[in-house]
Design a protein around this motif. Structure first.
Motif, PDB file in Angstrom:
ATOM      1  N   HIS A 120       0.833  -1.152   0.148  1.00 50.91           N
ATOM      2  CA  HIS A 120       0.214  -0.028  -0.013  1.00 50.91           C
ATOM      3  C   HIS A 120       0.625   1.380   0.072  1.00 50.91           C
ATOM      4  N   GLN A 121       2.055   1.323   0.715  1.00 49.46           N
ATOM      5  CA  GLN A 121       2.606   2.357   0.906  1.00 49.46           C
ATOM      6  C   GLN A 121       3.620   2.707  -0.332  1.00 49.46           C
ATOM      7  N   LEU A 122       3.967   1.694  -0.958  1.00 51.57           N
ATOM      8  CA  LEU A 122       4.717   1.917  -2.149  1.00 51.57           C
ATOM      9  C   LEU A 122       4.017   2.328  -3.212  1.00 51.57           C
ATOM     10  N   LEU A 123       2.720   1.709  -3.511  1.00 48.72           N
ATOM     11  CA  LEU A 123       1.811   2.142  -4.637  1.00 48.72           C
ATOM     12  C   LEU A 123       1.529   3.516  -4.324  1.00 48.72           C
ATOM     13  N   ALA A 124       1.261   4.139  -3.198  1.00 48.31           N
ATOM     14  CA  ALA A 124       0.912   5.380  -2.851  1.00 48.31           C
ATOM     15  C   ALA A 124       1.751   6.332  -3.227  1.00 48.31           C
ATOM     16  N   ARG A 125       3.301   6.155  -2.678  1.00 49.23           N
ATOM     17  CA  ARG A 125       4.502   6.958  -3.102  1.00 49.23           C
ATOM     18  C   ARG A 125       4.804   6.950  -4.786  1.00 49.23           C
ATOM     19  N   LEU A 126       4.705   5.883  -5.320  1.00 50.28           N
ATOM     20  CA  LEU A 126       4.922   5.696  -6.851  1.00 50.28           C
ATOM     21  C   LEU A 126       3.754   6.603  -7.565  1.00 50.28           C
ATOM     22  N   THR A 127       2.531   6.386  -6.930  1.00 52.07           N
ATOM     23  CA  THR A 127       1.588   7.272  -7.571  1.00 52.07           C
ATOM     24  C   THR A 127       1.479   8.765  -7.350  1.00 52.07           C
ATOM     25  N   GLY A 128       1.857   9.103  -6.096  1.00 49.78           N
ATOM     26  CA  GLY A 128       1.548  10.587  -5.759  1.00 49.78           C
ATOM     27  C   GLY A 128       2.783  11.226  -5.471  1.00 49.78           C
TER      28      GLY A 128
END
Length: 256
Positions: free
Chosen positions: A151-159
């Motif tokens: 969850h955290q990695l996807l959020a960082r890569l997206t935002g």
């Protein structure tokens, strides 16, 4: 490297002057501590403290996070005061996790020519498929659930894609090692996190190659120092590469 000076700089940049490192996170300096507050799937905890009335402040943080229904961590460093803060945290209901060593190096002074061993290629993680590969390695290497990390990695890569460099080492199409580097704009430190290798590939130089790969990326982005919370397994490798042990760090976890 001036160890005492660099440690003081680390405290100033990364702890007392901590910045939010996620779209759902905020940093709050309050009552002798600096705390990070996020969702239940983020990291919540105390990153810095300067305590005169330690027990009262500890009780206040327990009450605050308990009202939010959040598990949180008090990240205790070996030079933090009072000297018995760890004992006070345990008395208040915190559980200590295994300690690690805070190691720091000047990125440009490391051996940046370390290449992956034969048969290994490094793949940048830029999308959900890459995150799945990285999390797969994490779960194999550490025996831990990787759903929060996903969850955290996807959020960082997206935002906030400019704040993270994540990499997977592949043997053919099989992920065998992975690591990430977290960048906080406005600081002089890049943090190396999550370096893990599946058992069959340990001792072959993959971890070292991932450290060098991230160090090159840090230098390119203008970061002077690399910081690692090193386990007993990674500490000898990092010392041979030029990292210096500056203090210890121990997570103390409180579950409401």
């Amino acid at each position: 490297m001036d160890h005492a000076g660099v440690l003081a700089l680390f405290d100033h940049d990364m702890r007392e002057g901590a910045r939010p490192d996620g779209l759902d996170a905020r940093v709050e300096p309050v009552g002798g501590v600096v705390r990070r507050v996020a969702s239940a799937r983020g990291w919540n905890g105390v990153v810095w403290s300067d305590l005169a009335e330690a027990d009262a402040v500890i009780a206040g943080q327990i009450a605050y996070f308990s009202r939010l229904g959040l598990e949180f961590e008090w990240k205790l460093y070996g030079h933090d005061l009072p000297v018995d803060l760890g004992q006070r945290l345990r008395a208040a209901g915190f559980e200590p996790e295994p300690g690690e060593t805070l190691m720091i190096a000047e990125a440009a002074r490391l051996d940046l020519d370390a290449e992956p061993p034969e048969g290994i290629r490094l793949l940048p993680v830029t999308d959900a498929a890459g995150v799945d590969l990285l999390v797969d390695v994490h779960e194999q290497a550490f025996g831990a659930d990787g759903s929060r990390m996903r969850h955290q990695l996807l959020a960082r890569l997206t935002g906030e894609p400019d704040t993270i460099v994540a990499t997977v080492a592949l043997a053919g199409d099989v992920p065998v090692s992975a690591a990430r580097m977290e960048l906080v704009p406005g600081t002089r430190f890049a943090g190396l996190w999550g370096g893990g290798t599946v058992e069959a590939w340990r001792g072959r130089g993959v971890y070292r190659a991932l450290v060098a790969h991230r160090a090159r990326a840090a230098v390119e982005r203008g970061y002077r120092y690399l910081q690692v919370d090193a386990s007993s397994q990674s500490r000898p490798i990092l010392e041979r590469m030029g990292f210096a042990p500056l203090t210890t760090t121990t997570p103390y976890t409180y579950v409401p």
